[in-house]
Design a protein around this motif. Structure first.
Motif, PDB file in Angstrom:
ATOM      1  N   GLU A   1       0.862  -1.183   0.000  1.00 49.25           N
ATOM      2  CA  GLU A   1       0.000   0.000   0.000  1.00 49.25           C
ATOM      3  C   GLU A   1       0.898   1.233   0.000  1.00 49.25           C
ATOM      4  O   GLU A   1       1.944   1.260   0.662  1.00 49.25           O
ATOM      5  CB  GLU A   1      -0.890   0.025   1.242  1.00 49.25           C
ATOM      6  CG  GLU A   1      -1.825  -1.169   1.369  1.00 49.25           C
ATOM      7  CD  GLU A   1      -3.081  -1.019   0.549  1.00 49.25           C
ATOM      8  OE1 GLU A   1      -3.180  -0.048  -0.225  1.00 49.25           O
ATOM      9  OE2 GLU A   1      -3.974  -1.882   0.685  1.00 49.25           O
ATOM     10  N   ILE A   2       0.482   2.275  -0.749  1.00 51.35           N
ATOM     11  CA  ILE A   2       1.255   3.504  -0.825  1.00 51.35           C
ATOM     12  C   ILE A   2       0.524   4.592  -0.060  1.00 51.35           C
ATOM     13  O   ILE A   2      -0.637   4.898  -0.339  1.00 51.35           O
ATOM     14  CB  ILE A   2       1.460   3.953  -2.288  1.00 51.35           C
ATOM     15  CG1 ILE A   2       1.970   2.784  -3.138  1.00 51.35           C
ATOM     16  CG2 ILE A   2       2.397   5.143  -2.347  1.00 51.35           C
ATOM     17  CD1 ILE A   2       3.285   2.227  -2.688  1.00 51.35           C
ATOM     18  N   ASP A   3       1.189   5.187   0.931  1.00 51.52           N
ATOM     19  CA  ASP A   3       0.620   6.279   1.719  1.00 51.52           C
ATOM     20  C   ASP A   3       1.439   7.539   1.493  1.00 51.52           C
ATOM     21  O   ASP A   3       2.662   7.478   1.281  1.00 51.52           O
ATOM     22  CB  ASP A   3       0.649   5.959   3.215  1.00 51.52           C
ATOM     23  CG  ASP A   3      -0.163   4.729   3.570  1.00 51.52           C
ATOM     24  OD1 ASP A   3      -1.063   4.380   2.786  1.00 51.52           O
ATOM     25  OD2 ASP A   3       0.112   4.126   4.610  1.00 51.52           O
ATOM     26  N   ILE A   4       0.748   8.689   1.553  1.00 50.26           N
ATOM     27  CA  ILE A   4       1.453   9.967   1.539  1.00 50.26           C
ATOM     28  C   ILE A   4       0.999  10.777   2.751  1.00 50.26           C
ATOM     29  O   ILE A   4      -0.064  10.522   3.313  1.00 50.26           O
ATOM     30  CB  ILE A   4       1.195  10.773   0.242  1.00 50.26           C
ATOM     31  CG1 ILE A   4      -0.276  11.179   0.149  1.00 50.26           C
ATOM     32  CG2 ILE A   4       1.651  10.018  -0.979  1.00 50.26           C
ATOM     33  CD1 ILE A   4      -0.556  12.204  -0.920  1.00 50.26           C
ATOM     34  N   SER A   5       1.800  11.734   3.143  1.00 53.92           N
ATOM     35  CA  SER A   5       1.430  12.593   4.264  1.00 53.92           C
ATOM     36  C   SER A   5       0.187  13.394   3.896  1.00 53.92           C
ATOM     37  O   SER A   5       0.047  13.884   2.772  1.00 53.92           O
ATOM     38  CB  SER A   5       2.594  13.519   4.619  1.00 53.92           C
ATOM     39  OG  SER A   5       3.105  14.176   3.472  1.00 53.92           O
ATOM     40  N   CYS A   6      -0.747  13.517   4.847  1.00 56.69           N
ATOM     41  CA  CYS A   6      -2.042  14.153   4.594  1.00 56.69           C
ATOM     42  C   CYS A   6      -1.872  15.647   4.331  1.00 56.69           C
ATOM     43  O   CYS A   6      -1.313  16.376   5.153  1.00 56.69           O
ATOM     44  CB  CYS A   6      -2.971  13.936   5.784  1.00 56.69           C
ATOM     45  SG  CYS A   6      -4.615  14.630   5.552  1.00 56.69           S
ATOM     46  N   PHE A   7      -2.392  16.085   3.199  1.00 55.95           N
ATOM     47  CA  PHE A   7      -2.272  17.486   2.813  1.00 55.95           C
ATOM     48  C   PHE A   7      -3.276  18.374   3.537  1.00 55.95           C
ATOM     49  O   PHE A   7      -3.048  19.566   3.678  1.00 55.95           O
ATOM     50  CB  PHE A   7      -2.512  17.617   1.298  1.00 55.95           C
ATOM     51  CG  PHE A   7      -1.243  17.738   0.504  1.00 55.95           C
ATOM     52  CD1 PHE A   7      -0.972  18.858  -0.237  1.00 55.95           C
ATOM     53  CD2 PHE A   7      -0.313  16.706   0.518  1.00 55.95           C
ATOM     54  CE1 PHE A   7       0.195  18.967  -0.971  1.00 55.95           C
ATOM     55  CE2 PHE A   7       0.849  16.804  -0.207  1.00 55.95           C
ATOM     56  CZ  PHE A   7       1.112  17.939  -0.959  1.00 55.95           C
ATOM     57  N   ILE A   8      -4.382  17.799   3.989  1.00 57.35           N
ATOM     58  CA  ILE A   8      -5.445  18.596   4.576  1.00 57.35           C
ATOM     59  C   ILE A   8      -5.094  19.025   6.000  1.00 57.35           C
ATOM     60  O   ILE A   8      -5.246  20.181   6.371  1.00 57.35           O
ATOM     61  CB  ILE A   8      -6.771  17.817   4.541  1.00 57.35           C
ATOM     62  CG1 ILE A   8      -7.204  17.621   3.083  1.00 57.35           C
ATOM     63  CG2 ILE A   8      -7.854  18.535   5.332  1.00 57.35           C
ATOM     64  CD1 ILE A   8      -8.461  16.822   2.909  1.00 57.35           C
ATOM     65  N   CYS A   9      -4.637  18.088   6.803  1.00 54.32           N
ATOM     66  CA  CYS A   9      -4.331  18.403   8.209  1.00 54.32           C
ATOM     67  C   CYS A   9      -2.843  18.541   8.479  1.00 54.32           C
ATOM     68  O   CYS A   9      -2.441  18.799   9.621  1.00 54.32           O
ATOM     69  CB  CYS A   9      -4.923  17.334   9.119  1.00 54.32           C
ATOM     70  SG  CYS A   9      -4.157  15.704   8.900  1.00 54.32           S
TER      71      CYS A   9
ATOM     72  N   LEU B   1      -7.166  15.382  -1.807  1.00 53.57           N
ATOM     73  CA  LEU B   1      -5.897  15.838  -1.234  1.00 53.57           C
ATOM     74  C   LEU B   1      -5.385  17.085  -1.944  1.00 53.57           C
ATOM     75  O   LEU B   1      -4.891  18.018  -1.313  1.00 53.57           O
ATOM     76  CB  LEU B   1      -4.862  14.720  -1.336  1.00 53.57           C
ATOM     77  CG  LEU B   1      -5.037  13.538  -0.392  1.00 53.57           C
ATOM     78  CD1 LEU B   1      -4.089  12.419  -0.764  1.00 53.57           C
ATOM     79  CD2 LEU B   1      -4.804  13.965   1.046  1.00 53.57           C
ATOM     80  N   ARG B   2      -5.539  17.091  -3.244  1.00 52.61           N
ATOM     81  CA  ARG B   2      -4.984  18.188  -4.037  1.00 52.61           C
ATOM     82  C   ARG B   2      -5.660  19.514  -3.741  1.00 52.61           C
ATOM     83  O   ARG B   2      -5.008  20.563  -3.683  1.00 52.61           O
ATOM     84  CB  ARG B   2      -5.124  17.832  -5.522  1.00 52.61           C
ATOM     85  CG  ARG B   2      -4.384  18.755  -6.472  1.00 52.61           C
ATOM     86  CD  ARG B   2      -4.617  18.323  -7.900  1.00 52.61           C
ATOM     87  NE  ARG B   2      -3.864  19.145  -8.833  1.00 52.61           N
ATOM     88  CZ  ARG B   2      -4.127  19.240 -10.125  1.00 52.61           C
ATOM     89  NH1 ARG B   2      -5.125  18.546 -10.640  1.00 52.61           N
ATOM     90  NH2 ARG B   2      -3.400  20.002 -10.915  1.00 52.61           N
ATOM     91  N   TYR B   3      -7.002  19.508  -3.571  1.00 49.70           N
ATOM     92  CA  TYR B   3      -7.753  20.747  -3.401  1.00 49.70           C
ATOM     93  C   TYR B   3      -8.321  20.931  -1.988  1.00 49.70           C
ATOM     94  O   TYR B   3      -9.035  21.903  -1.737  1.00 49.70           O
ATOM     95  CB  TYR B   3      -8.895  20.803  -4.405  1.00 49.70           C
ATOM     96  CG  TYR B   3      -8.426  20.874  -5.847  1.00 49.70           C
ATOM     97  CD1 TYR B   3      -7.750  21.991  -6.323  1.00 49.70           C
ATOM     98  CD2 TYR B   3      -8.645  19.811  -6.714  1.00 49.70           C
ATOM     99  CE1 TYR B   3      -7.310  22.057  -7.643  1.00 49.70           C
ATOM    100  CE2 TYR B   3      -8.211  19.868  -8.039  1.00 49.70           C
ATOM    101  CZ  TYR B   3      -7.545  20.989  -8.485  1.00 49.70           C
ATOM    102  OH  TYR B   3      -7.111  21.053  -9.792  1.00 49.70           O
ATOM    103  N   GLY B   4      -8.022  20.014  -1.079  1.00 53.71           N
ATOM    104  CA  GLY B   4      -8.520  20.166   0.280  1.00 53.71           C
ATOM    105  C   GLY B   4     -10.012  19.951   0.413  1.00 53.71           C
ATOM    106  O   GLY B   4     -10.669  20.572   1.248  1.00 53.71           O
ATOM    107  N   VAL B   5     -10.589  19.066  -0.388  1.00 55.26           N
ATOM    108  CA  VAL B   5     -12.022  18.759  -0.323  1.00 55.26           C
ATOM    109  C   VAL B   5     -12.246  17.676   0.728  1.00 55.26           C
ATOM    110  O   VAL B   5     -11.575  16.645   0.718  1.00 55.26           O
ATOM    111  CB  VAL B   5     -12.543  18.286  -1.701  1.00 55.26           C
ATOM    112  CG1 VAL B   5     -14.021  17.925  -1.623  1.00 55.26           C
ATOM    113  CG2 VAL B   5     -12.317  19.362  -2.745  1.00 55.26           C
TER     114      VAL B   5
END
Length: 345
Positions: free
Chosen positions: A261-269, A321-325
């Protein structure tokens, strides 16, 4: 009596109505229960039989004329009132209302960006059917007939057949395009497959019964897990910025081995925790792994000579993630207030 009817015919024909008051006076005088027409019909009973035909024809002519006049006057007054209401308060000196142009949907913006990134890495774009058979959606991808992994994806079946691999269904992932591609094309293969997929899931802020997915496939000689890792690492940096962190977690998929599984750091929080990342600071964006040799063999590719990697990710998750929705359902509601936020994006 004929003379009286003729006089009334001329009078009705000459009437002019300019207001609702005039209209009501006309109705009361000629058509109401106590009007002149009713009086004439009462008097008609006393007309000798030999005159009834001639008198009756003229009396009906008068009645029809009066009723038609009433309808015409009523319609004319209503149209006049409607036109007046429409123009009431209209300021002709105001500037013309701006013509708002449409905007590109955020999912389309993300799709275009993803295809652009992978195109620069040498991946071409392939497409396939959304209504698929069990063979291409499950069996050829190493899902055994009674394999528990089939329960991982609740499927919309279109038609059940006697033989399971012939069942018709709505595809649950775009991996069906991978199988079709490997069947008809010799390696090296470097392609991405993007499209709509369907799963019988409860609709919420994080899930939907239909969504968009992109999958990638690279098959060639000497393809390694490092190639997979470098590809996804480059994609994450290009898509989310150079500060993006990425991690790989061991996982299981029937069609890849080993899998991650590929995870990235959360852009929203920013890693502090929110409902999108389940308060972990990390968001899963993709499943990946080395193509299982059985999948290569099912598609007519020699697994002794060729290896490959595959990955898949949801377009909605990337867009959030890209737009913070924060709510996935917004992408499907076509709310103009939401869509206009992406003007110029």
């Amino acid at each position: 009596m004929l003379d009286k009817i003729q006089d009334l015919l001329r009078e009705v024909d000459a009437v002019v109505v300019n207001s609702k008051e005039d209209l009501e006076k006309f109705r009361l005088k000629f058509i109401s229960r106590k009007g002149l027409l009713n009086e004439l019909f009462d008097e008609f009973k006393t007309v000798p039989n030999e005159q009834k035909k001639a008198v009756g024809q003229e009396l009906n002519k008068l009645k029809n004329l009066a009723e038609q006049k009433l309808r015409d006057f009523t319609e004319a007054l209503e149209q006049s009132a409607g036109s007046a209401d429409a123009n009431k308060g209209l300021d002709l000196t105001l500037p013309v209302a701006p013509n708002f142009a449409g905007t590109v949907h955020p999912l389309t913006l993300t799709r275009q960006r993803i295809l652009e990134i992978f195109a620069r890495m040498g991946f071409n774009h392939e497409d396939g059917p959304e209504v698929e058979t069990d063979w291409y959606n499950f069996t050829a991808l190493n899902f055994a007939e009674n394999h528990p992994a089939r329960e991982m994806q609740d499927t919309f079946f279109v038609e059940k057949k006697d033989v399971q691999k012939d069942d018709v269904l709505l595809r649950t992932h775009t991996s069906n395009v991978q199988v079709r591609l490997m069947e008809h094309k010799k390696p090296p293969i470097r392609s991405v497959m993007l499209g709509r997929v369907y799963r019988n899931e409860a609709i919420s802020a994080r899930a939907h019964c239909q969504f968009h997915q992109i999958e990638g496939l690279y098959v060639d000689k000497n393809v390694s897990f490092k190639d997979l890792k470098d590809t996804l690492y480059h994609f994450a940096k290009e898509m989310f910025g150079q500060d993006t962190k990425i991690r790989l977690r061991p996982s299981y998929f029937p069609f890849t081995e080993p899998s991650a599984e590929i995870d990235i750091s959360c852009f929203i929080c920013k890693g502090s925790g929110c409902n999108i990342c389940k308060h972990t600071g990390w968001v899963e964006i993709a499943g990946s792994g080395m193509v299982d040799p059985n999948v290569l063999e099912n598609s007519g590719i020699d697994s002794e000579e060729y290896t490959g990697f595959a990955f898949g990710m949801g377009i909605e998750r990337i867009t959030m993630l890209r737009y913070g929705v924060r709510d996935l359902r917004l992408f499907f509601e076509n709310d103009v207030r939401f869509l206009r936020q992406f003007e110029g994006a």
